[in-house]
Design a protein around this motif. Structure first.
Motif, PDB file in Angstrom:
ATOM      1  N   LEU A  80      -4.757 -18.532 -15.057  1.00  0.00           N
ATOM      2  CA  LEU A  80      -4.131 -17.294 -14.596  1.00  0.00           C
ATOM      3  C   LEU A  80      -2.678 -17.492 -14.197  1.00  0.00           C
ATOM      4  O   LEU A  80      -2.333 -18.430 -13.464  1.00  0.00           O
ATOM      5  N   VAL A  81      -1.837 -16.588 -14.661  1.00  0.00           N
ATOM      6  CA  VAL A  81      -0.496 -16.420 -14.116  1.00  0.00           C
ATOM      7  C   VAL A  81      -0.479 -15.028 -13.500  1.00  0.00           C
ATOM      8  O   VAL A  81      -0.487 -14.019 -14.212  1.00  0.00           O
ATOM      9  N   LEU A  82      -0.533 -14.971 -12.178  1.00  0.00           N
ATOM     10  CA  LEU A  82      -0.569 -13.699 -11.470  1.00  0.00           C
ATOM     11  C   LEU A  82       0.852 -13.229 -11.197  1.00  0.00           C
ATOM     12  O   LEU A  82       1.670 -13.983 -10.665  1.00  0.00           O
ATOM     13  N   VAL A  83       1.139 -11.995 -11.566  1.00  0.00           N
ATOM     14  CA  VAL A  83       2.469 -11.424 -11.354  1.00  0.00           C
ATOM     15  C   VAL A  83       2.299 -10.212 -10.447  1.00  0.00           C
ATOM     16  O   VAL A  83       1.692  -9.202 -10.844  1.00  0.00           O
ATOM     17  N   GLY A  84       2.818 -10.320  -9.232  1.00  0.00           N
ATOM     18  CA  GLY A  84       2.680  -9.237  -8.270  1.00  0.00           C
ATOM     19  C   GLY A  84       3.991  -8.524  -8.042  1.00  0.00           C
ATOM     20  O   GLY A  84       5.069  -9.111  -8.146  1.00  0.00           O
ATOM     21  N   HIS A  85       3.890  -7.239  -7.716  1.00  0.00           N
ATOM     22  CA  HIS A  85       5.070  -6.454  -7.372  1.00  0.00           C
ATOM     23  C   HIS A  85       4.824  -5.785  -6.027  1.00  0.00           C
ATOM     24  O   HIS A  85       3.785  -5.158  -5.824  1.00  0.00           O
ATOM     25  N   SER A  86       5.759  -5.957  -5.100  1.00  0.00           N
ATOM     26  CA  SER A  86       5.693  -5.304  -3.798  1.00  0.00           C
ATOM     27  C   SER A  86       4.388  -5.662  -3.081  1.00  0.00           C
ATOM     28  O   SER A  86       4.091  -6.830  -2.876  1.00  0.00           O
ATOM     29  N   ILE A  87       3.558  -4.684  -2.742  1.00  0.00           N
ATOM     30  CA  ILE A  87       2.321  -4.984  -2.014  1.00  0.00           C
ATOM     31  C   ILE A  87       1.351  -5.775  -2.888  1.00  0.00           C
ATOM     32  O   ILE A  87       0.435  -6.438  -2.377  1.00  0.00           O
ATOM     33  N   GLY A  88       1.554  -5.772  -4.190  1.00  0.00           N
ATOM     34  CA  GLY A  88       0.749  -6.604  -5.071  1.00  0.00           C
ATOM     35  C   GLY A  88       0.883  -8.081  -4.749  1.00  0.00           C
ATOM     36  O   GLY A  88      -0.051  -8.864  -4.974  1.00  0.00           O
ATOM     37  N   CYS A  89       2.028  -8.476  -4.184  1.00  0.00           N
ATOM     38  CA  CYS A  89       2.230  -9.876  -3.786  1.00  0.00           C
ATOM     39  C   CYS A  89       1.349 -10.219  -2.585  1.00  0.00           C
ATOM     40  O   CYS A  89       0.789 -11.321  -2.515  1.00  0.00           O
ATOM     41  N   TYR A  90       1.233  -9.299  -1.651  1.00  0.00           N
ATOM     42  CA  TYR A  90       0.323  -9.494  -0.518  1.00  0.00           C
ATOM     43  C   TYR A  90      -1.105  -9.637  -1.017  1.00  0.00           C
ATOM     44  O   TYR A  90      -1.865 -10.498  -0.550  1.00  0.00           O
ATOM     45  N   ILE A  91      -1.484  -8.792  -1.982  1.00  0.00           N
ATOM     46  CA  ILE A  91      -2.838  -8.861  -2.534  1.00  0.00           C
ATOM     47  C   ILE A  91      -3.079 -10.206  -3.192  1.00  0.00           C
ATOM     48  O   ILE A  91      -4.152 -10.812  -3.035  1.00  0.00           O
ATOM     49  N   ILE A  92      -2.101 -10.736  -3.907  1.00  0.00           N
ATOM     50  CA  ILE A  92      -2.249 -12.040  -4.556  1.00  0.00           C
ATOM     51  C   ILE A  92      -2.454 -13.141  -3.523  1.00  0.00           C
ATOM     52  O   ILE A  92      -3.328 -14.008  -3.680  1.00  0.00           O
ATOM     53  N   LEU A  93      -1.665 -13.126  -2.458  1.00  0.00           N
ATOM     54  CA  LEU A  93      -1.832 -14.142  -1.410  1.00  0.00           C
ATOM     55  C   LEU A  93      -3.228 -14.059  -0.808  1.00  0.00           C
ATOM     56  O   LEU A  93      -3.868 -15.091  -0.540  1.00  0.00           O
ATOM     57  N   GLU A  94      -3.717 -12.850  -0.580  1.00  0.00           N
ATOM     58  CA  GLU A  94      -5.065 -12.686  -0.042  1.00  0.00           C
ATOM     59  C   GLU A  94      -6.123 -13.176  -1.031  1.00  0.00           C
ATOM     60  O   GLU A  94      -7.127 -13.777  -0.634  1.00  0.00           O
ATOM     61  N   MET A  95      -5.915 -12.931  -2.301  1.00  0.00           N
ATOM     62  CA  MET A  95      -6.848 -13.414  -3.323  1.00  0.00           C
ATOM     63  C   MET A  95      -6.921 -14.940  -3.310  1.00  0.00           C
ATOM     64  O   MET A  95      -8.014 -15.523  -3.356  1.00  0.00           O
TER      65      MET A  95
END
Length: 271
Positions: free
Chosen positions: A124-139
């Motif tokens: 996986l290469v996870l690409v987050g934007h804005s609050i999506g970055c918070y979601i990635i860290l939580e994941m």
């Protein structure tokens, strides 16, 4: 490396599925099913989590890697208008138990998507934007065994949202007054799609450079259920995104890449 027919084109494919009992839109460039060991770029959007906003970015990313790596985006639960054959909620009991439209529920929604639709050996290469970055860290915090090769965080919103100048204005609006927006959204939703598209273009007319692929995703937000879900999630962001999760960041320094305006927050401050 072999290529399927869909990999040889730049056409996107949209799918609607139920994940955690809520309708979810998945936008895909490249493979629609994954082979063992495949690298997958997965976009985790901001709020509103409408995948259509990322279509041009995804196509550019797909082409940059010579169409060899699929690029997918998964919407937030309930941040899309269901097709005629689907409802917003498939299983109310499952949805209610996990509060899937809330911020915590959206994190679990993305983990469930990976469990149900992505093979565990996919890189996986996870690409987050804005609050999506918070979601990635939580994941990454909740499932340390996720096969994440890199987490690319674009304009990350991962701390102290409510105390920013915009947050001080938006917090009371989102937490206590958002219901006042439902009636005008409902009335606008009754307009024909052609007229809604015209109004969106009228609002965007001052933009020097308008990506016309964003018009239809914006029109899709003129829907009471979709808008309500986005505002509800935003209200929780203001209350729950407090201190930066330095522990998770430090544990994944080799995987995390942050991109943000240097004048607002020097990247050196994150090391």
């Amino acid at each position: 490396m072999g290529s399927s027919a869909i990999e040889d084109t730049d056409e996107a494919r949209t799918e609607h599925i139920y994940c955690c009992g809520a309708v979810t839109e998945v936008l895909k460039f490249g493979l629609c099913s994954l082979h063992s060991g495949r690298i997958l770029f997965l976009i985790i959007p901001g709020n509103p989590g409408v995948v259509g906003f990322y279509k041009t970015f995804m196509q550019t990313l797909y082409q940059a890697f010579d169409r060899r790596c699929p690029v997918w985006a998964v919407s937030h639960a309930g941040h899309c208008e269901p097709p005629d054959t689907m409802d917003m909620i498939d299983d109310p009991s499952v949805m209610a138990a996990g509060d899937v439209f809330g911020l915590n529920g959206q994190v679990e929604h993305k983990l469930a998507f990976l469990r149900d639709y992505v093979t565990r050996d996919t890189r996986l290469v996870l690409v987050g934007h804005s609050i999506g970055c918070y979601i990635i860290l939580e994941m990454m915090k909740r499932d340390p065994e996720l096969p994440v090769r890199k987490s690319v965080m674009l304009f990350p919103t991962i701390e102290r949202m409510a105390v920013t100048p915009q947050g001080r204005v938006m917090t009371p609006l989102l937490c206590r007054l958002r219901y006042m927006a439902y009636l005008p959204i409902f009335l606008l939703s009754l307009l024909p799609d052609l007229l809604k598209s015209f109004l969106v273009k009228l609002v965007f007319r001052r933009l020097r450079s308008l990506d016309h692929s964003t018009v239809l995703p914006t029109v899709s937000l003129i829907n009471v259920d979709t808008a309500a879900n986005a505002m509800y999630m935003a209200s929780q962001e203001m209350l729950e995104v407090l201190e930066r999760d330095n522990t998770t960041i430090n544990q994944n320094l080799d995987k995390v890449a942050l991109f943000l305006p240097k004048q607002l927050c020097p990247i050196e401050a994150w090391h």
